[in-house]
Design an enzyme around this catalytic site. Structure first.
Site, PDB file in Angstrom:
ATOM      1  N   ARG A 146       0.345  -9.534  10.774  1.00  0.00           N
ATOM      2  CA  ARG A 146       1.640  -8.878  11.028  1.00  0.00           C
ATOM      3  C   ARG A 146       2.789  -9.859  10.835  1.00  0.00           C
ATOM      4  NH1 ARG A 146       0.249  -4.685   9.556  1.00  0.00           N
ATOM      5  NH2 ARG A 146      -1.636  -5.855   9.093  1.00  0.00           N
ATOM      6  N   LYS A 190       0.802  -1.210   0.000  1.00  0.00           N
ATOM      7  CA  LYS A 190       0.000   0.000   0.000  1.00  0.00           C
ATOM      8  C   LYS A 190       0.841   1.269   0.000  1.00  0.00           C
ATOM      9  CE  LYS A 190      -1.328   1.785   3.693  1.00  0.00           C
ATOM     10  NZ  LYS A 190      -1.904   2.163   4.995  1.00  0.00           N
ATOM     11  N   GLN A 245      -9.219  -3.800   8.125  1.00  0.00           N
ATOM     12  CA  GLN A 245      -8.282  -3.326   9.145  1.00  0.00           C
ATOM     13  C   GLN A 245      -8.808  -2.088   9.859  1.00  0.00           C
ATOM     14  OE1 GLN A 245      -3.911  -3.763   8.417  1.00  0.00           O
ATOM     15  NE2 GLN A 245      -4.567  -4.095   6.320  1.00  0.00           N
ATOM     16  N   ASP A 272      -4.903   8.381   3.099  1.00  0.00           N
ATOM     17  CA  ASP A 272      -4.391   7.097   3.573  1.00  0.00           C
ATOM     18  C   ASP A 272      -5.322   6.573   4.672  1.00  0.00           C
ATOM     19  OD1 ASP A 272      -2.766   4.963   3.900  1.00  0.00           O
ATOM     20  OD2 ASP A 272      -1.249   6.017   5.088  1.00  0.00           O
ATOM     21  N   GLU A 273      -5.373   5.276   4.852  1.00  0.00           N
ATOM     22  CA  GLU A 273      -6.169   4.657   5.917  1.00  0.00           C
ATOM     23  C   GLU A 273      -7.603   5.170   5.921  1.00  0.00           C
ATOM     24  OE1 GLU A 273      -4.834   2.285   7.547  1.00  0.00           O
ATOM     25  OE2 GLU A 273      -2.757   2.690   8.112  1.00  0.00           O
TER      26      GLU A 273
END
Length: 784
Positions: free
Chosen positions: A629, A59, A278, A247-248
């Site tokens: 992760r 990303k 997420q 972003d995010e």
DNA sequence: CTGTTTTAGTTTTTT
DNA sequence: ACTAAAACAG
């Protein structure tokens, strides 16, 4: 067009060189190595784009390359790009990576930053439109709460029934949703102090305006007010921002969403990058809906899915995908990887939290050493990801004992520590005498005999005369309203303040800080303080003075601190990383430990109570974040018994354990039942319904750990489990009665001792550690 | 006003 | 169980 007398071997003519440059620009090397989807995400510059970027799909690379691409192709100049992130760290990283691609041109990206820092910049320009001056101060949470407390006191709201914290939370929530006091839905008002919510919110905003201050929520909210109330200003920004990038996106709240939509309205050149799986910040206002309905909000939007994962091996990826598939509200992605094979996710059940930390510490030591077929790992390549910070302590204790180096990521942040905030309050007061909140904070820190009653009196005078508190103090000192001793103390304080202010212009600000801390007696008070934290505080202050040198002047420093509550850490030592799942987002590690997968702990009971199914889904996303992760190895564990807030509790394995696909998991348990009925995993979880241990766990695919201490097949409180370890439950009388006076016992928490007496279901034990006599109603281990 | 006792709260975190 | 903040007493 034949070049005159040019030899084929001579240098290329100028025209040819620029041709080459053009060719290079058309297929620049920064695009190399991108997969087709990534490339599409980079090159689809115009029109609305939503990039659904799964975990580990590159990303950040896409984001930075996209910005670089827009600049390199000349579609916009650096200052015409708006790029927003959530954290300073993300913004910093993005800037660094763009610089690596396009060089110093990246310095012109003045609208690359966090939502709040960009909004703060815009607000500085138009502050007067919302009744502020452009040098407004930004209050942090602590200031905000104290101000609210004052408003409540002034309005005679019972602080016992209606805690200031609660109103602070509500106001924050309201601001996150984009509601000013005027726009607050009437029903919301009812949540506080018998329908006075709105009125108190309004009063709080009024106080902020008088103090020429705003809180974090206001930064966005004032922007919204300005944009909607002044179309000319908005048009200006439409003109300026040619391309928008977020972003995010799954973490945006309503206010941020509205802000973005206003800015994107005209050109529609907006690219949002995120991953609905997420989204883990619902509890602070993030709306997953924002990402789920992007296509409706921006008709004709192009949705690009990045599904190729470059991070994890296939078992890890499959385990995570299987888990997240249980969530209903998601857009859905199918992550895949070329890294087939690897280890299965290992799941283990252990006796208690201590056994869990022992197990993990052992494994860390083993991984560090390496083995026949395994390369040694560095400590820093291993991480322990917990749901809540209280889980960290067990690991810290174990690591200290075994001398395993570790770092705890997160925790109370530097700029939020009391001593740092005290130091800042001095600076704020020196810089601006109107800063009442700063005055209140340090007028009696260190103790100089100016107590609560005096401060209240000063504030009353201040309010009466409509002047700042310091001005009120100056007046009062001249009268005989205060006791002589108090008056002298206050006069001295004011005198010091004046002196520091005079010196402020003459000396560098770190030097001023030192002088203030010394002359105020602050450091002296800490030096006399015998508590173990005092030493650390002194060092923090030294560190502060150091850090101040990085800013040009006092003004710049304070500005920086209010928006960037974060300090650049030095290079990380080689240490195991302990952190919460939340702070692990965006990171990756070869080996990840995921302890505490127990119902109520993870998923968190509170989360489920407060937000029901929605809360559970967010917890599941958190589990998904945790597993993804891991690059090579993921180890989940749960304990049968755990101390929570000092109480021993029986735990059930988390439903998430059951949701991991069997094919990608290797499970074993050292406790509880083995050999329950078949098909439990396939038919949903089978929780041990018995009121006894709850340690039970059984399903096909589970095997009994070899190291098991237990022989009894159905342990429970009613019976003594025979075995080498002789672990005994004594909550029930029949179990306690297995003991007699003088028996040697071991308790998980208190250590070794011998039984003094048995009474009903309670054992009284004298522990070897002098002076400890305890009544035990949890588990003790009987020594053979 | 300061030192001592009582009480409440204890998921996650950024700006 | 532990801590920090609030209430209370000297």
């Amino acid at each position: 067009m034949s070049p005159p007398e040019s030899h084929p071997d001579s240098e290329l003519p100028a025209t040819r060189v620029s041709d080459l440059a053009r060719v290079r620009a058309a297929a620049p090397d920064y695009l190399e190595g991108l997969n087709p989807e990534q490339r599409e995400a980079v090159e689809t510059t115009d029109g609305p784009v939503l990039v659904l970027a799964g975990a580990g799909t590159g990303k950040t690379r896409v984001l930075t390359t996209r910005l670089a691409h827009i600049l390199a192709t000349g579609k916009a100049r650096p200052w015409e790009l708006l790029a927003v992130t959530f954290t300073n760290k993300a913004a910093r990283e993005m800037r660094e990576r763009i610089t690596a691609i396009i060089g110093p041109q990246a310095e012109g990206l003045r609208w690359l930053g966090t939502f709040h820092s960009v909004a703060a910049q815009i607000l500085r320009k138009h502050a007067e439109l919302v009744g502020l001056k452009s040098n407004y101060t930004i209050l942090d949470q602590d200031d905000q709460e104290r101000l609210i407390k004052q408003v409540l006191e002034a309005e005679n709201v019972d602080a016992k029934r209606w805690p200031p914290k609660m109103l602070a939370g509500l106001i924050d929530h309201w601001k996150n949703r984009g509601w000013t006091p005027d726009k607050l839905p009437p029903a919301e008002s009812a949540h506080f102090a018998n329908n006075r919510g709105q009125a108190l919110y309004r009063l709080y905003q009024e106080r902020l305006r008088v103090l020429n201050a705003c809180d974090f929520g206001d930064l966005l909210l004032h922007n919204l007010t300005i944009f909607t109330g002044h179309p000319d200003v908005l048009a200006d920004y439409h003109e300026r921002f040619r391309y928008l990038l977020v972003d995010e996106y799954q973490d945006t709240n309503v206010a941020q969403y509205l802000w973005l939509r206003l800015l994107a309205q005209k050109r529609q050149n907006v690219c949002c990058v995120g991953d609905d799986d997420q989204s883990i910040y619902g509890w602070r206002g993030a709306e997953v809906d924002n990402i789920l309905r992007f296509e409706r909000d921006f008709p004709g939007a192009k949705v690009i899915r990045l599904e190729r994962n470059y991070r994890s091996t296939s078992h890890i990826l499959a385990a995570a995908s299987g888990l997240i598939a249980a969530n209903k509200s998601r857009l859905g992605k199918t992550l895949w990887t070329e890294a087939e094979g690897g280890e299965k996710v290992i799941v283990r059940g252990v006796w208690d939290g201590e056994a869990e930390s022992r197990l993990i510490a052992d494994e860390i030591e083993r991984a560090k050493k390496g083995g026949a077929d395994k390369n040694p790992r560095k400590y820093r390549d291993m991480a322990i990801l917990v749901r809540a910070s209280f889980q960290m302590r067990a690991f810290e204790e174990r690591f200290v004992m075994l001398q395993i180096p570790y770092t705890v990521v997160g925790g109370p942040r530097f700029f939020e520590r009391a001593e740092i905030r005290d130091a800042h309050a001095y600076l704020r007061l020196i810089q601006s005498e109107d800063d009442d909140l700063a005055f209140e904070r340090i007028v009696n820190v260190p103790k100089r005999g100016i107590g609560e009653t005096t401060v209240q009196k000063l504030l009353q005078v201040a309010r009466l005369n409509g002047v700042p508190a310091v001005a009120a103090a100056r007046q009062v000192v001249l009268t005989d309203e205060l006791a002589a001793r108090t008056r002298t103390a206050l006069a001295n304080f004011l005198r010091d303040l004046d002196r520091w202010r005079a010196e402020a212009g003459r000396m560098p600000h770190p030097r001023l800080m030192e002088a203030v801390l010394e002359e105020s007696g602050y450091t002296d008070a800490l030096r006399l303080d015998k508590s173990p934290t005092a030493q650390g505080r002194l060092e923090n202050l030294k560190e502060l003075v150091q850090a101040m040198g990085n800013s040009e002047n006092l003004q710049a420093y304070l500005e920086h601190v209010s928006l960037v509550m974060d300090m650049d850490r030095g290079p990380q030592a080689d240490a195991v990383q302990i952190m919460t799942l939340h702070s692990a987002k965006g990171l990756e590690f070869p080996l990840v430990f995921l302890p505490g997968w127990e119902e109520g702990v993870f998923p968190s009971q509170r989360s489920m109570d407060e937000s029901g199914e929605k809360g559970l889904e967010e917890e599941r996303r958190l589990a998904y974040v945790g597993i993804t992760r891991a690059r090579e190895e993921a180890r989940v564990s749960f304990a049968a018994n755990r101390q929570v807030y000092g109480r021993w509790t029986s735990q059930l394995p988390s439903r998430f354990v059951d949701e991991l696909p069997l094919a990608n998991v290797e499970a074993s348990s050292e406790t509880g039942y083995y050999g329950g009925g078949p098909g439990m995993q396939q038919h949903g979880s089978r929780w041990d319904e018995s009121p006894s241990f709850g340690a039970g766990y059984s399903s096909p695919g589970w095997k009994r750990a070899q190291a098991s201490n237990y022989k009894g097949s159905h342990p429970g409180r009613q019976q003594v489990i025979e075995g080498e370890g002789r672990l005994v439950a004594v909550s029930e009388s029949s179990a306690a009665s297995a003991y007699k006076r003088g028996d040697r016992v071991f308790h998980i928490k208190f250590g070794y001792g011998h039984v003094r007496g048995v009474e009903g279901n309670k054992l009284t034990v004298d522990f070897d550690k002098a002076g400890e006599k305890k009544v035990i109603d949890s588990f003790v281990e009987k020594q053979a």
